[in-house]
Design an enzyme around this catalytic site. Structure first.
Site, PDB file in Angstrom:
ATOM      1  N   ASP A   1      53.104  32.450 -13.307  1.00  0.00           N
ATOM      2  CA  ASP A   1      53.980  33.559 -12.912  1.00  0.00           C
ATOM      3  C   ASP A   1      53.100  34.700 -12.434  1.00  0.00           C
ATOM      4  OD1 ASP A   1      55.704  31.782 -14.228  1.00  0.00           O
ATOM      5  OD2 ASP A   1      56.950  33.411 -15.048  1.00  0.00           O
TER       6      ASP A   1
ATOM      7  N   LYS B   1      60.972  35.391  -8.695  1.00  0.00           N
ATOM      8  CA  LYS B   1      61.298  35.921 -10.015  1.00  0.00           C
ATOM      9  C   LYS B   1      61.483  37.425  -9.921  1.00  0.00           C
ATOM     10  CE  LYS B   1      59.085  36.302 -14.599  1.00  0.00           C
ATOM     11  NZ  LYS B   1      57.955  35.854 -15.435  1.00  0.00           N
TER      12      LYS B   1
ATOM     13  N   LYS C   1      64.229  32.911 -10.832  1.00  0.00           N
ATOM     14  CA  LYS C   1      64.091  33.246 -12.252  1.00  0.00           C
ATOM     15  C   LYS C   1      64.332  34.729 -12.484  1.00  0.00           C
ATOM     16  CE  LYS C   1      60.741  33.402 -16.069  1.00  0.00           C
ATOM     17  NZ  LYS C   1      59.344  33.104 -16.500  1.00  0.00           N
TER      18      LYS C   1
END
Lengths: 299, 349, 478
Positions: B181, B249, B285
């Site tokens: 991430d 995300k 996400k």
């Protein structure tokens, strides 16, 4: 109206005055009635003043076409511009004060002083409405605090083409009092002049034609009110009608006809209308549409 | 018109519509259909600024309307289990220890000790230095199929030199991270240096390659709260997708505004349009601030109605969350037993 | 886990509303039978189940109701504005308290989804009373002179598409300005007005201030023609509106009309596309398209037509059509068999005239009155479906190339109620908003309503405004 001159040179012979041919005012031009008809106009004592055009339904039709054509540019002009033009009308009228005093005196059977006072009031009425052009939107419109993230603004807009039946008794002041509030906000007008006393209205057209008012914004018809008003009330391209010059029976008939395309109808006030009273904003608002625009507020 | 715009941008290339597949392909450059968009700094800027605008009020109203869906009984049971299986169970604290991470792993594999029918979470999300610990802990308690996700690239601020970010990423991958991430350089983005952001994502994507072949799955964090406008979030979405993100995300969970229904809805629209334009499916996400089962179900409703079945799978949609899991478990117990549960009937992490 | 996320039924409880088997007329503070003893049934459009039997008011009942309103007028109009205000505030609060019950009732009687009655109709109804309550003691500041007077007895005839909301739009300003009212709800949706009578009772409203006459078109005609009436307000079809305008011609009755529309929703190529799609959907499928200001004509710029329609079709495929009481239903039942027949006839004409018809796959219930959301493409200005108000979930798609063409097509209608504009360019929005001949222009949004925001039409969409400071004029003698 005919006029005899005095004897300017002190010469022996009397000069014959030049009589005016009164005409309709349509699309900025001065046509005769399409019908070719005229009718006799007299003063209140029955003396012949002039032959006025006896307008027909086809004249009404032509006037509506002219008014519709003029609506886009006139309603799209700035309020400042419209205000200046209305003020210009006052200026031009002031310059022809003597002529209108004589015409009103003859038309309404008034003394010269009383007629002059009505002309003055009519001039002042143009001035009053001229000043309204860029204020009515502020007075009648505004922001609405809706319960959500939206900008919301209501604005008065002109209704469109308005048929105006001018008051029968007040040939100039009454006429101006119903006409000015119609056009100041951007409407265009088809005016049916007072049937019995149309000459000040037809002369006013000459003033309008020289006041920078675009052709077609005001169209003036003379003739039988009922005959001209009927096709106007039924006309699908007329958006509103002011029945000031209609009696109760005619008003009912015209209002009924006006329902066919849901014209805005301003019913006649009672016959004793005082045209010198403070007009307020009612007549302007009668021929506006409130448009409300929403827009989200967000980044 | 996003799709249209993308299509018009590269009119000569057509892509077959693909069916969703798990992301396993090697790091692409920009998808071929949109290769021109990233040909130069100017081209990228033109492309991103040519995307349709977003009306904030309309977007938020749509998200709120979807939030009024009433998900009951069987649908709720389905949604709760789906949500659990989509969680990236996260601990990203300076105070993290191996003990804390092991506890989290145990919880992720066995969310409800009293009910073995509860699905496992999708991943455990930790800092890079905890990746090895997490992997071991998961393997030790039967969680071989639970992924380890690691934040990297000088998370959460991203304020480090590129070499440091890449080293951070390689470390995590080497330690066994299945997923990375990363954070984008918001400073560069906000000052209009899109190509810098683009190149950095591509570089990180390359750093996700594993020595033995394959690569870690790359999630690109925008920090929506710092991007501030929806237009920026849409641009960041396309920028990241063009650069090879597997998942986009919302946020780090470390700033005031994290995932919201509206900014997530916007990203869902972006992945929908990107697939229509390129054939490539990207995951989404939302992270931070999703604490209740009810909230998570609203997000699933959005996925369902904007994207449909293709995205209703942990491969394509994740929740970055920690306390959410316990609320989902309590709601699950309520559905099973008919009684409201309480915090003493779920485990503290 | 099931393979798909299918929503289980989420029905709102019917038990929150208690519908009596029969209802009388509400006259002078009491329910009474119709003088002629006639009654009619009201059914649930989604099931055709009979909900109740209601009295059918005749001429004698109209006389009685107008007389009651006249009697009540003297004291109601003499009441200090601050006291009238408090009655209206009470009504607003009671509506808020009973909003769930009223929402369910409205959904049952009208067929519209509970999501809309709960989230749109009822909140707006309460807000409308709350807003107008505040005007009652501030009329001197409304711009209509220092002491504007009420008109007297207001005859109000309302439609079936937003039964309680239309009641609120009529009753709240009338009472705030000091008038008393005789209201006739639509024949197919009488129940919420009758429940409103009970709200008035709970609020302690003096008898005769609000009178409710149920009935059909003949009842409404008798009411607006009644000599004891000072004000006529009608919302409904343009055809009936014209008839009412003829009826009141030559009288002193003040008239306001809120009639039909054929709103153009104009989408430019730089529109915020996802929100535009939502706006189109909201514009024509909200309330099954049974909305006078519906965006029933989509005018889309040719350069983005294909993409926009693709996005629209994709979106429509997620619309949930069915049981109006289900909280997840987006599109409910058509209000009546008669309306369904009209929609069907016009939609068929669209096909016959060569437009291309499309609907998303959706299963319609077997009983009740249903019409699938429908989109017509290849529509031209010459098609009936581009000109006539369908009043159903049917969108006609036309295209344009330039802003001038969009304006010309949008304005090419006898109506002028609403319009929509979608573009990210601010100056274009303002230019379009200025040129569109419509009473409400929604820019980058659609179908938004608020009690502070005046609503009403140009041209054959009627005259007068409802809501806001402007709406007071309709109920004041100015």
């Amino acid at each position: 109206m005919s006029e005899q001159s005095g004897n300017p040179g002190g010469a022996a012979r009397t000069r014959l005055g030049v009589a005016k041919t009164y005409k309709l005012f349509v699309g900025g031009k001065f046509p005769r009635s399409e019908s070719g008809r005229v009718y006799e106009v007299t003063d209140t004592r029955g003396n012949w003043l002039a032959n006025a055009p006896l307008g027909s339904r086809k004249d009404a039709r032509d006037a509506v076409v002219a008014a519709r054509k003029a609506f886009g540019p006139w309603s799209g002009a700035t309020a400042y511009n419209r205000g200046q033009i209305l003020y210009r009308i006052a200026e031009m009228l002031e310059g022809r004060r003597e002529q209108f005093t004589a015409e009103v005196a003859a038309a309404e059977g008034l003394s010269k002083a009383k007629a002059a006072a009505r002309v003055d009031a009519a001039i002042d009425r143009w001035v009053w409405y001229a000043g309204w052009s860029d204020k009515i939107t502020q007075v009648a419109g505004g922001a609405n605090p809706v319960a959500g993230p939206y900008f919301n603004l209501s604005t008065p807009e002109p209704t469109g083409v308005v048929a105006v039946l001018a008051p029968q008794e007040s040939s100039l002041l009454g006429l101006v009092s119903v006409l000015a509030p119609v056009i100041v906000g951007g409407n265009t007008a088809v005016v049916v002049a007072s049937e019995r006393a149309p000459l000040p209205a037809l002369s006013l057209a000459e003033v309008l034609a020289t006041s920078d008012l675009p052709g077609g914004v005001v169209n003036v018809l003379s003739g039988r009110t009922a005959e001209i008003a009927a096709p106007l009330a039924a006309h699908s391209d007329v958006n509103a009608i002011d029945l000031a010059g209609a009696d109760a029976d005619l008003a009912k008939e015209l209002e009924t006809a006006a329902a066919d395309n849901l014209k805005r109808v301003l019913r006649p006030a009672d016959a004793t209308s005082d045209w010198s009273a403070d007009p307020g904003v009612k007549r302007m608002l009668a021929f506006t549409e409130t448009k409300t625009v929403w827009h989200p507020v967000g980044v | 018109m996003t799709v249209c715009y993308a299509r018009r941008y590269a009119p000569l290339v057509t892509m077959p519509a693909s069916s969703p597949t798990a992301p396993a392909a090697p790091p692409p450059a920009a998808p071929p259909a949109l290769a021109d968009a990233t040909a130069s700094d100017a081209a990228l800027r033109r492309f991103l600024h040519g995307l349709p605008g977003v009306d904030a009020v309309g977007l938020e109203a749509r998200a709120a309307q979807l939030g009024t869906r009433s998900i009951k009984t069987t649908a709720k049971a389905y949604a709760i289990d789906l949500a659990i299986s989509m969680i990236d169970l996260t601990t990203l604290e300076g105070s993290d220890t191996p003990g804390k991470v092991r506890a989290l792993c145990a919880k992720g594999v066995n969310p409800d000790p009293t009910d073995r029918t509860v699905p496992k979470v999708a991943a455990i999300c930790v800092y890079p230095d905890m990746v090895a610990t997490a992997r071991q802990a998961l393997d030790a308690c039967g969680g071989q199929d639970v992924k380890v996700a690691s934040v990297a690239t000088a998370f959460p601020s991203g304020r480090a030199e590129l070499g440091v970010k890449l080293a951070d990423t390689r470390d995590a991958v080497a330690a066994g991270a299945d997923e990375i991430d990363m954070v984008i350089d918001r400073g560069a983005f906000l000052s209009g240096r899109y190509m810098k952001v683009f190149e950095e994502i591509r570089a990180v994507k390359q750093a996700c390659a594993r020595a033995g072949g394959g690569d870690a799955h790359l999630k690109v964090i925008f920090e929506n709260g710092e991007l501030s406008t929806y237009d920026n979030i849409r641009r960041a979405s396309w920028l990241a997708m063009l650069a090879g993100a597997d998942v986009i995300k919302t946020s780090t969970g470390k700033v005031a505004v994290n995932a919201t229904p509206a900014n997530t809805l916007l990203m869902l629209e972006a992945v929908r349009d990107f697939r229509a334009a390129t054939g490539t499916q990207i995951g989404v996400k939302p992270a931070g601030g999703i604490r209740t089962a009810k909230d998570s179900i609203k997000y699933l409703v959005m996925v369902n109605e904007v994207l449909g079945d293709d995205w209703l799978h942990p491969d394509w949609f994740r929740f970055g969350a920690s306390s959410l899991l316990n609320d989902l478990l309590m709601q699950r117990q309520k559905l099973t037993t008919g009684r409201y549960s309480g915090p003493d009937y779920v485990t503290v992490d | 886990m099931s393979p798909m996320f299918e929503y289980a039924p989420a029905p709102e409880s019917r038990a929150v509303v208690d519908i009596a088997p029969s209802y009388g007329l509400f006259v002078d503070g009491e329910f009474r039978e119709a003088a002629g003893g006639k009654s009619f049934k009201t059914v649930s459009p989604s099931t055709e189940e009979v909900l109740a039997e209601v009295a059918h008011a005749g001429a004698e009942d109209v006389d009685a109701a107008v007389a009651a309103a006249r009697r009540a007028f003297a004291s109601w109009s003499a009441l200090p504005g601050a006291e009238r205000a408090k009655y209206l505030f009470r009504i607003a609060r009671i509506i808020q308290e009973r909003s769930r019950e009223l929402a369910v009732l409205e959904t049952l009687d009208n067929g519209k989804p509970i999501r809309e009655t709960r989230d749109a109709d009822l909140p707006l109804v309460a807000a409308h009373f709350f807003y107008h309550a505040g005007w009652a003691d501030k009329l001197a500041h409304a711009g209509y002179g220092p002491d504007p007077r009420p008109l007297g007895v207001a005859a109000q005839v309302i439609p079936w598409n937003f039964p309680l909301m239309m009641l609120a739009w009529k009753v709240a300003p009338a009472l705030a300005c000091g008038n008393t009212v005789v209201l006739k709800p639509a024949e197919t949706t009488p129940l919420s007005a009758l429940f409103f009578a009970d709200v008035c009772r709970q609020a302690g409203l003096p008898k005769g201030v609000v009178n409710i006459l149920t009935g059909d078109g003949s009842t409404g005609a008798a009411l607006v023609a009644h000599e004891g009436v000072d004000k006529v307000a009608f919302t409904g079809s343009t055809a009936v509106g014209k008839q009412i305008a003829r009826t009141v011609a030559g009288s002193a009755k003040k008239l306001t009309l809120e009639l039909g529309g054929k709103g153009a929703n104009i989408v430019f190529d730089d529109a915020p596309v996802d929100q535009a799609v939502e706006g189109i959907v909201n514009g024509i499928y909200f309330n099954q398209g049974q909305v006078c200001c519906a965006g029933s004509r989509l005018l889309v710029q040719e350069s983005v037509q294909d993409e926009l329609l693709e996005a629209l079709r994709r979106r429509l495929s997620t619309l949930r059509v069915g049981d109006p009481l289900d909280k997840n239903t987006d599109v409910g039942a058509i209000n009546s068999a008669e309306q369904l027949a009209r929609i069907t006839e016009l939609a068929d004409s669209g096909e016959a005239e060569g437009a291309e018809r499309w609907s998303p796959a959706c299963e319609l219930p077997e009983r009740g009155f249903w019409f699938a959301p429908t989109v017509f493409t290849n529509v031209t200005q010459a098609h009936r479906i581009a000109r006539e108000e369908i009043f159903g979930p049917v969108l006609s798609v036309l295209s344009f190339r330039t802003p001038d063409e969009a304006v010309a097509k949008a304005n090419n209608s006898q109506y002028g109620l609403s319009a929509g504009v979608w573009t990210e360019k601010g100056s274009r929005i303002l230019a379009m908003a200025g040129r569109l001949r419509a009473g409400v222009v929604w820019a980058n949004t659609f179908n938004k309503f608020d009690p502070t925001s005046p609503f009403g039409g140009y041209r054959e969409s009627g005259f007068g405004r409802e809501g806001g400071r402007h709406g007071l004029e309709a109920y004041l003698d100015v």
